[in-house]
Structure formats: C-alpha cells, structure tokens
Design an enzyme around this catalytic site. Sequence first.
Site, PDB file in Angstrom:
ATOM      1  N   HIS A  73      80.228  18.526  79.182  1.00 36.37           N
ATOM      2  CA  HIS A  73      81.589  18.896  78.791  1.00 36.37           C
ATOM      3  C   HIS A  73      82.046  20.102  79.600  1.00 36.37           C
ATOM      4  O   HIS A  73      81.319  21.078  79.717  1.00 36.37           O
ATOM      5  CB  HIS A  73      81.651  19.232  77.289  1.00 36.37           C
ATOM      6  CG  HIS A  73      81.840  18.018  76.424  1.00 36.37           C
ATOM      7  ND1 HIS A  73      82.454  18.080  75.190  1.00 36.37           N
ATOM      8  CD2 HIS A  73      81.487  16.728  76.611  1.00 36.37           C
ATOM      9  CE1 HIS A  73      82.495  16.866  74.664  1.00 36.37           C
ATOM     10  NE2 HIS A  73      81.903  16.025  75.498  1.00 36.37           N
ATOM     11  N   TYR A  95      87.530  23.768  67.828  1.00 34.85           N
ATOM     12  CA  TYR A  95      87.212  24.771  66.792  1.00 34.85           C
ATOM     13  C   TYR A  95      88.544  25.192  66.170  1.00 34.85           C
ATOM     14  O   TYR A  95      89.412  25.749  66.852  1.00 34.85           O
ATOM     15  CB  TYR A  95      86.531  25.986  67.425  1.00 34.85           C
ATOM     16  CG  TYR A  95      85.120  25.734  67.907  1.00 34.85           C
ATOM     17  CD1 TYR A  95      84.879  25.146  69.147  1.00 34.85           C
ATOM     18  CD2 TYR A  95      84.024  26.076  67.121  1.00 34.85           C
ATOM     19  CE1 TYR A  95      83.578  24.910  69.591  1.00 34.85           C
ATOM     20  CE2 TYR A  95      82.719  25.850  67.564  1.00 34.85           C
ATOM     21  CZ  TYR A  95      82.512  25.262  68.792  1.00 34.85           C
ATOM     22  OH  TYR A  95      81.225  25.021  69.222  1.00 34.85           O
ATOM     23  N   PRO A 142      76.233  28.458  62.882  1.00 35.36           N
ATOM     24  CA  PRO A 142      76.386  27.410  63.902  1.00 35.36           C
ATOM     25  C   PRO A 142      77.682  27.507  64.713  1.00 35.36           C
ATOM     26  O   PRO A 142      77.863  26.777  65.679  1.00 35.36           O
ATOM     27  CB  PRO A 142      76.348  26.115  63.084  1.00 35.36           C
ATOM     28  CG  PRO A 142      76.735  26.520  61.720  1.00 35.36           C
ATOM     29  CD  PRO A 142      76.274  27.925  61.530  1.00 35.36           C
ATOM     30  N   LYS A 192      74.427  28.254  68.959  1.00 35.33           N
ATOM     31  CA  LYS A 192      73.383  29.007  69.651  1.00 35.33           C
ATOM     32  C   LYS A 192      71.977  28.755  69.123  1.00 35.33           C
ATOM     33  O   LYS A 192      71.008  29.204  69.740  1.00 35.33           O
ATOM     34  CB  LYS A 192      73.670  30.518  69.548  1.00 35.33           C
ATOM     35  CG  LYS A 192      74.890  30.954  70.342  1.00 35.33           C
ATOM     36  CD  LYS A 192      74.729  30.682  71.831  1.00 35.33           C
ATOM     37  CE  LYS A 192      76.034  30.804  72.584  1.00 35.33           C
ATOM     38  NZ  LYS A 192      75.979  30.105  73.878  1.00 35.33           N
ATOM     39  N   TYR A 249      79.731  31.197  75.570  1.00 31.11           N
ATOM     40  CA  TYR A 249      79.536  29.859  75.001  1.00 31.11           C
ATOM     41  C   TYR A 249      78.591  29.018  75.874  1.00 31.11           C
ATOM     42  O   TYR A 249      77.687  28.360  75.363  1.00 31.11           O
ATOM     43  CB  TYR A 249      80.885  29.144  74.860  1.00 31.11           C
ATOM     44  CG  TYR A 249      80.814  27.898  74.000  1.00 31.11           C
ATOM     45  CD1 TYR A 249      80.439  26.662  74.539  1.00 31.11           C
ATOM     46  CD2 TYR A 249      81.094  27.956  72.637  1.00 31.11           C
ATOM     47  CE1 TYR A 249      80.352  25.531  73.754  1.00 31.11           C
ATOM     48  CE2 TYR A 249      81.020  26.817  71.838  1.00 31.11           C
ATOM     49  CZ  TYR A 249      80.639  25.612  72.409  1.00 31.11           C
ATOM     50  OH  TYR A 249      80.530  24.488  71.627  1.00 31.11           O
TER      51      TYR A 249
END
Length: 389
Positions: A72, A200, A292, A296, A384
């Site tokens: 991604h 998100y 979550p 990580k 990220y």
Amino acid sequence: MDTQVAIIGGGPSGLLLSQLLNRAGIDTVMLERATRSHVLSRIRAGILEWGTVELLRQTGVDARMEAEGFPHDGCYMTDEDLMVHIDFKALTGKQVMVYGQTEVTADLYAAQDAMGTTIIHEVEDVQILDLDQAKAAVEYTVKGERRRLTCAYVAGCDGFHGVSRKTIPAEKRREFERVYPFGWLGILSETPPCNDELIYCNSPRGFALASMRNAHLSRYYLQVPLTDKVEDWSDEAFWSELKRRLPSATAAAMETGPSIEKSIAPLRSFVSEPLRWGRLFLVGDAAHIVPPTGAKGLNLAASDVHYLHEALVAALKSGDESGIDGYSEKALARIWKAMRFSWSMTTMMHRFDGEDAFAEAMRRATLEHLAASETARRELAENYIGLPY
Ligand code: APR
Ligand code: PHB
C-alpha cells in the site's frame, strides 16, 4: 535436554527469532503454552512495516507474503467528510504491506517445521531459572511430565501475560502504562473493502477504521465503551454505526455482509524496562504493548527480534557480548518512539468521555493541519511506515 537458546512463546516474536537463529546455525527449542491450532486461530492486525517485510525476506519466509500480500502506498485520515491522503510513497519513498499477522505466523510455523526445529506445545508451569549462572535453565511440564531444559540464553517471547517479564524481580522492573477508557470492536466480513487504502476515521461519534485482508475480506473497527459486550452489537448495528463514522460518500457506496469474526479488544500502552535480566531477554509483547491505532504491535516485535538475533549470533558465534549488553538500550530507543506515535494517533483520533468542545476542535484542527502541511503528513508517514532499525 540442552540447547543454545530457549524460546518461551510460539507467537510471531518467538517464531521470527527462532527462524533467524536457526538460519544462522544456532540451535533453539521453543516452548508454547497453547496448541498450534489455537495460536493460528488468533485474528490480529494486518499491516507490515517495510522493515518487517525485509526481515521476513531475510528469514526466507516471504514467498506467500509476496504472492498474497498487498503493498500500500498510503492511507486516509478523515474527520467526517474531510479526507486527508497520507501518501507514504511520495513522502518517504516507502510502502507498507497488507498481510495478516495470522498468515505471517502460519508461514513461520511452516518454515520452522521444514527446519526440523523443536517446538513443544501445551507446556505448563514454565519456570525460568539460573539466569546468573554459566547456563540458564527452563523447567516446564508437558503431558504431566516435569522437564528441564538447559541453555546459554532465554528469549522471553511469551507476550503480555507470559512468565518471562515477571521473572525479573519487581523491584528491578520499571513499568509505564496508560490504559485507554475505550475498546475496539472489530469484525471480519467476506465483503470487498470499502476503499483501496485504509481509512482512519475521527468523528463526533468516535473512532472507526476501515481495513482489509484482501479484495474479498474486509476488517473494520469501531471505538466502543469498555462496558460494551460483543453480544450488544448485531451486525446491523455495527454496519449502521460504521457508516455514521465513515465519510458519507464512502459509507453510501460500501458493501456490507455477515461478520465471520467479531470481538472487542481493550487498548493499552505499556513498557517494562529493562529488557534483559542476566541470560533472559524480553521480546515483543512480553516487554511492551501498543494500542493498535498505529499498527505497531507486530512491527515492534520484529525490530526487537532483529536486534536480539544479531546480538545472540555475535555472542554465540564469536564470543562478542557487546550486542547482548546493548540490546535493552538499543531496542528501547525504538520502542519508545513507536510508543509515542501509537499514543499520539490514539489520542488524536478517539473521543474521550467527558471531553469538552475544545478537545473535539483540537482533533479537527489536527486533521486540517495534516491537510495543509506536507511536513505534518511526512512526519506521520515516517512513523507509520516504520522508523529505521
Ligand atoms: N509459557 C509458554 N508460552 C506462553 C506462556 C508461557 N508461560 N505465556 C504465553 N505464552 C505464549 C502465548 O500462548 C502466545 O502464543 O506466548 C505467545 C506470545 O505471543 P503474542 O502474545 O502474539 O506476542 P508476540 O509473539 O510478542 O507477538 C506480538 O502479537 O498479540 C499480538 O498485538 C500483538 O501484534 C503483536 C504480536
Ligand atoms: C487491521 O487490519 O487489523 C489493522 C490495520 C491497521 C491498524 C490496526 C489494525 O492500525
């Protein structure tokens, strides 16, 4: 029985470490409390940092990930209909890989079986002893028989509820914790993902996450009160609430269907220092837990494994103990940065009971700033996709 490295715990940390050590010619024995089928039934997150992808390539356990995983280039952060794209590839030159932790675990078990590694399941009453002696020992019971395993080192890969961390005397441990006042209700559904990349969602009704496993399997989460029970949530109620938190265009177009898995997980940030006690080294969830939100958990376990594998090979092959002497400090330096990012993402995207309008305005302003600032997007992207090892 004797081995070079005893590994307590047959989850991702233990399996990844054992595979790397075995490939370096180091003998291991793995002791796992659960059955293999139970370990492989666990549904966990599905985002691999590129460092984790490279580590799996280094272990030679990457074929299925390359074939079935989805690289991604970015993800979306939203606040109602404000959608901010974080373009990892453009901002950092890196991607992440969508590939379920369950699949990683299954691939590692298959690789360990192929190596003929000794993995003992359904062990009970594990005790870690003689950590200050020339050889450590691990005692355990299996099928009613008490056994003793001697070893040069012990890797505590037995997760948050394991025995390893508690083997370090409480007065020698320094623990840091933040328990969040909400949980994540997650479902798995055999429906096409509602978006090509993860979303998100911040909303006045709370956080939501739209994720996926493949083109036919979607993974969704809703922030829910800690008092909620899975049975309080019908599939219909879940889909209805999710659509109220997603951007409206995404919600209108999404396909829903029956859940094939539904569960609620609590959120916590936790670190225990140090990661070493004599011949014992803590790895992964045994030493730290992240919410979550930043994806990580598995990826921090991977960097711990990377550091400890290198340190143990140097100690056992060349007698160079600098790596094991520096393991705790080196791993904790990366752990704390990931801990900060996961905490920041969680506080940025979730509603807290009793918060005032100012808190909600700050969350909205954070998204607006992300939308306006490439620097802010790059900072989020760097964290990220994973900070360097
Ligand atoms: N003896 C032997 N095995 C044990 C013991 C014990 N006393 N206690 C726990 N275990 C086993 C558990 O059954 C589990 O299979 O140790 C394993 C620990 O695995 P995880 O909890 O998955 O931890 P880790 O391998 O560090 O992986 C971290 O897994 O839980 C997720 O979110 C987490 O993504 C992160 C990843
Ligand atoms: C998941 O797909 O399970 C997932 C993805 C990203 C997260 C957490 C969970 O941050």
